[in-house]
Enzyme design. Structure first.
Site, PDB file in Angstrom:
ATOM      1  N   ASP A  69       0.614   3.161   2.736  1.00  0.00           N
ATOM      2  CA  ASP A  69      -0.515   3.857   3.357  1.00  0.00           C
ATOM      3  C   ASP A  69      -0.414   5.369   3.181  1.00  0.00           C
ATOM      4  O   ASP A  69       0.522   6.000   3.670  1.00  0.00           O
ATOM      5  CB  ASP A  69      -0.548   3.503   4.848  1.00  0.00           C
ATOM      6  CG  ASP A  69      -1.797   4.011   5.548  1.00  0.00           C
ATOM      7  OD1 ASP A  69      -2.678   4.575   4.869  1.00  0.00           O
ATOM      8  OD2 ASP A  69      -1.891   3.852   6.773  1.00  0.00           O
ATOM      9  N   ASP A 105      -8.039   8.366   0.547  1.00  0.00           N
ATOM     10  CA  ASP A 105      -7.243   7.513   1.433  1.00  0.00           C
ATOM     11  C   ASP A 105      -7.142   6.102   0.868  1.00  0.00           C
ATOM     12  O   ASP A 105      -8.156   5.474   0.555  1.00  0.00           O
ATOM     13  CB  ASP A 105      -7.889   7.484   2.819  1.00  0.00           C
ATOM     14  CG  ASP A 105      -7.073   6.692   3.828  1.00  0.00           C
ATOM     15  OD1 ASP A 105      -5.824   6.732   3.737  1.00  0.00           O
ATOM     16  OD2 ASP A 105      -7.664   6.049   4.702  1.00  0.00           O
TER      17      ASP A 105
END
Length: 501
Positions: free
Chosen positions: A182, A381
């Protein structure tokens, strides 16, 4: 004679008309304006994803790669879609693709809201520790809580903390764990025995007492003080991390050895050993934080760069996450990598505009700019799925795309998607191109599959962008799939290389 002239004229028109029609069919398509979406292939992938049975999926094998001798770690990990975790994938838990899509979009909305709130709080000088209650009682920590690397990466959309995972060895001797990867998180953590409350994961829960390299950090250590939320118990550092979907992890902060494939181990990596972990983590063992903060994995190993390529979310194929390789192609589309002085976790990119059908939309550059307070801007992201744009920018994109698809049968909107089409009778369709233009003038042309996606098994496809009331825009992983995204931290550049997985 007059009648003969009329007949000859009519014949010439009838001959000319099919030639005109044929020339339209045979003329080369203007690839600057339109591109083709392969509807049949997309629906075949949907069908294949729904037939995935995690109970019949063998454990992943670590990739064997030759170690690279270097003063900087050169690491390569395999990435996998998170929905296809062995023994715990999320796809099989849904009765059809539409319910899976709705679940993904719900989690995605929670993540976007959490990111926006976190940045907003930072901009206004409010620290997360001021808002989050610390869990430091006996339930958190039960009595027993006392050069080159290479491995694999996979996709998975089942929680707000990330959608792709990789297999990593934890401790000495190394024990296999599946970690979510992540870019929107800094703290790396794993579930640990003894568990006060642990969710079910694919691999056995890590027992720190069985590792010779596990070492708790003290409350006074600088790395403990770098945590956003921390506490102290018996001189040991405690951590807490929460996510946008309500998931959280609490436990002891320590250093441990990580191993990727056959490469030399990476020693003394600071990570959380979670004894209380709750939420939608869907069988993963924990999380590998790739954010820009001091506690992230790239920061800890002082990697000058890293890159990843994300496989399609409905694919069981793998791609890679690489450290230390820089931007991999001279033909890459590059953009400035910007940082927010109020919060260092997120990677901002200089986006100046969007074009549809080869035409630059009338969106002021200020719509994508970060102001002096740290508000606004555009982040890249890996854990957010659908790209979010400010309402005016989204409306301009949506309206231009709709004008170019008037020949496609419309369908009702689905969740946050308001521009959808019924392509059940088509095997392929021609749609307007969509490109992102970055500061410096370079453009990234997106494949049609990265912005017109299936939302059910019947042939409903939707434009995969969404509006936001926040001043923050996010380039999500649907738009990144199949493209190698590289972050050159030393040169402050982001690179995009199409078809480089």
């Amino acid at each position: 004679m007059t009648e003969l002239v009329h007949r000859l004229a009519l014949a010439s028109v009838l001959i000319f008309f099919p030639l005109l029609t044929l020339s339209r069919v045979l003329s080369p398509r203007n690839t600057e304006h339109t591109t083709v979406l392969d509807v049949a292939t997309s629906l075949h992938r949907v069908s294949a994803a729904l037939s995935f049975d995690p109970r019949k999926t063998p454990a992943l094998e670590q990739t064997k790669t030759e170690a690279i001798a270097s003063s900087v770690y050169n690491l390569s990990l395999h990435l996998h879609s998170r929905d296809f975790l062995p023994l715990g994938g999320a796809v099989g838990g849904h009765r059809d693709y539409r319910t899976l899509t709705l679940a993904r979009l719900s989690r995605d909305s929670a993540r976007v809201e959490a990111i926006s709130k976190r940045i907003s709080l930072a901009v206004h000088g409010v620290e997360k520790a001021d808002l989050t209650p610390l869990l430091t009682d006996e339930e958190v920590l039960p009595s027993a809580a006392s050069g080159g690397v290479s491995g694999p990466l996979v996709s998975g959309s089942s929680q707000g903390s990330g959608e792709y995972f990789s297999q990593v060895g934890i401790g000495q001797p190394a024990r296999s764990a599946y970690l979510v990867v992540d870019t929107g998180s800094d703290v790396t953590w794993i579930q640990c025995e003894p568990c006060s409350d642990c969710y079910q994961q694919s691999a056995p829960v890590f027992d720190p007492t069985s590792s010779a390299s596990y070492s708790p950090l003290t409350c006074e250590s600088q790395i403990c003080k770098s945590l956003e939320v921390s506490a102290c118990r018996n001189y040991s550092c405690l951590y807490q991390v929460s996510y946008g979907d309500g998931s959280f992890t609490v436990g002891e902060f320590a250093t441990e050895t990580l191993t990727f494939g056959s490469s030399p181990p990476v020693h003394s990596v600071a990570l959380g050993c979670g004894h209380d972990n709750e939420g939608l983590f869907v069988a993963a063992s924990g999380l590998l934080g790739l954010g820009g903060g001091a506690l992230s994995f790239p920061s800890q190993i002082r990697s000058p760069s890293f890159s990843y390529c994300l496989v399609a979310r409905d694919s069981t194929a793998t791609s890679t996450l690489d450290f230390g390789a820089g931007i991999p192609d001279s033909a890459a589309v590059t953009a400035p990598l910007l940082r927010n002085h109020k919060i260092d976790t997120f990677y901002y990119v200089g986006l100046s505009g969007i074009s549809v059908g080869g035409e630059l939309l009338s969106i002021p550059p200020s719509a994508f700019a970060m102001d002096e307070s740290g508000a606004g801007g555009v982040i890249v992201d890996s854990g957010t799925a659908v790209t979010r744009l400010q309402r005016d920018a989204y409306d301009a994109l949506r309206n231009a795309f709709a004008r170019g698809t008037t020949d496609l049968p419309p369908a009702e909107g689905v969740a946050l998607f308001d521009t959808c089409y019924d392509l059940s009778s088509r095997t392929s369709v021609e749609v307007p191109t969509v490109s992102l233009r970055f500061d410096g003038g370079k453009e990234l042309k997106l494949p049609a599959t990265n912005y017109l996606i299936p939302v059910d098994s019947e042939g409903t496809f939707c434009l995969a962008f969404a509006p936001t009331s926040s001043s923050l825009s996010i380039i999500g992983n649907v738009q990144q799939q199949g493209t190698r995204v590289a972050f050159d931290l030393d040169k402050a550049l982001v690179g995009f290389v199409a078809n480089n997985c």
